[in-house]
Motif scaffolding. Structure first.
Motif, PDB file in Angstrom:
ATOM      1  N   ILE A   1      -7.715   6.903  -8.824  1.00 48.36           N
ATOM      2  CA  ILE A   1      -7.797   6.142  -7.573  1.00 48.36           C
ATOM      3  C   ILE A   1      -8.780   4.983  -7.700  1.00 48.36           C
ATOM      4  O   ILE A   1      -8.457   3.836  -7.372  1.00 48.36           O
ATOM      5  CB  ILE A   1      -8.183   7.063  -6.401  1.00 48.36           C
TER       6      ILE A   1
ATOM      7  N   GLY B   1       0.652   5.613   0.919  1.00 47.81           N
ATOM      8  CA  GLY B   1      -0.063   6.516   1.814  1.00 47.81           C
ATOM      9  C   GLY B   1      -1.177   7.260   1.087  1.00 47.81           C
ATOM     10  O   GLY B   1      -1.272   7.239  -0.144  1.00 47.81           O
ATOM     11  N   TRP B   2      -2.029   7.920   1.882  1.00 43.84           N
ATOM     12  CA  TRP B   2      -3.155   8.643   1.310  1.00 43.84           C
ATOM     13  C   TRP B   2      -2.711   9.766   0.381  1.00 43.84           C
ATOM     14  O   TRP B   2      -3.267   9.937  -0.696  1.00 43.84           O
ATOM     15  CB  TRP B   2      -4.027   9.226   2.431  1.00 43.84           C
TER      16      TRP B   2
ATOM     17  N   SER C   1       0.829  -1.205   0.000  1.00 41.10           N
ATOM     18  CA  SER C   1       0.000   0.000   0.000  1.00 41.10           C
ATOM     19  C   SER C   1       0.863   1.254   0.000  1.00 41.10           C
ATOM     20  O   SER C   1       2.009   1.238   0.418  1.00 41.10           O
ATOM     21  CB  SER C   1      -0.924  -0.007   1.214  1.00 41.10           C
TER      22      SER C   1
ATOM     23  N   ALA D   1      -1.364   8.257  -2.724  1.00 38.88           N
ATOM     24  CA  ALA D   1      -2.450   7.706  -3.535  1.00 38.88           C
ATOM     25  C   ALA D   1      -3.161   8.799  -4.320  1.00 38.88           C
ATOM     26  O   ALA D   1      -3.496   8.618  -5.491  1.00 38.88           O
ATOM     27  CB  ALA D   1      -3.441   6.959  -2.650  1.00 38.88           C
ATOM     28  N   ILE D   2      -3.359   9.954  -3.699  1.00 37.52           N
ATOM     29  CA  ILE D   2      -4.027  11.060  -4.387  1.00 37.52           C
ATOM     30  C   ILE D   2      -3.146  11.603  -5.503  1.00 37.52           C
ATOM     31  O   ILE D   2      -3.614  11.826  -6.632  1.00 37.52           O
ATOM     32  CB  ILE D   2      -4.411  12.161  -3.385  1.00 37.52           C
TER      33      ILE D   2
END
Length: 82
Positions: free
Chosen positions: A38, A5-6, A3, A9-10
């Motif tokens: 996303i 991070g937020w 994964s 990801a953005i």
């Protein structure tokens, strides 16, 4: 898939969606490009998982799946609009 991070990801989703929009000549705004990138990444990851295909983890894998997924979503949106 590893994964990200937020914030990553953005940013990565936005870049993937923007590039897919340019390639597919879609006329969407930056916000929709981020969403397409996303959501496209999630959709493409789910589809590839059904075929037991895994791409490289991390940011590069997220970008590739986001780009493929965004292209798929743009294609499907065009089919629905017709």
């Amino acid at each position: 898939m590893e994964s990200v991070g937020w914030i990553s990801a953005i940013i990565i989703g936005g870049l993937a969606g923007w590039l897919a929009g340019k390639l597919m000549e879609a006329r969407y705004g930056i916000f929709l490009n981020i969403v397409l990138g996303i959501v496209g990444s999630v959709v493409a990851t789910a589809i590839l998982a059904q075929f037991h295909v895994q791409l490289a983890g991390g940011r590069l894998g997220y970008f590739v799946t986001g780009f493929l997924g965004a292209c798929l979503l743009i294609f499907l949106a065009r089919l629905v609009r017709r």
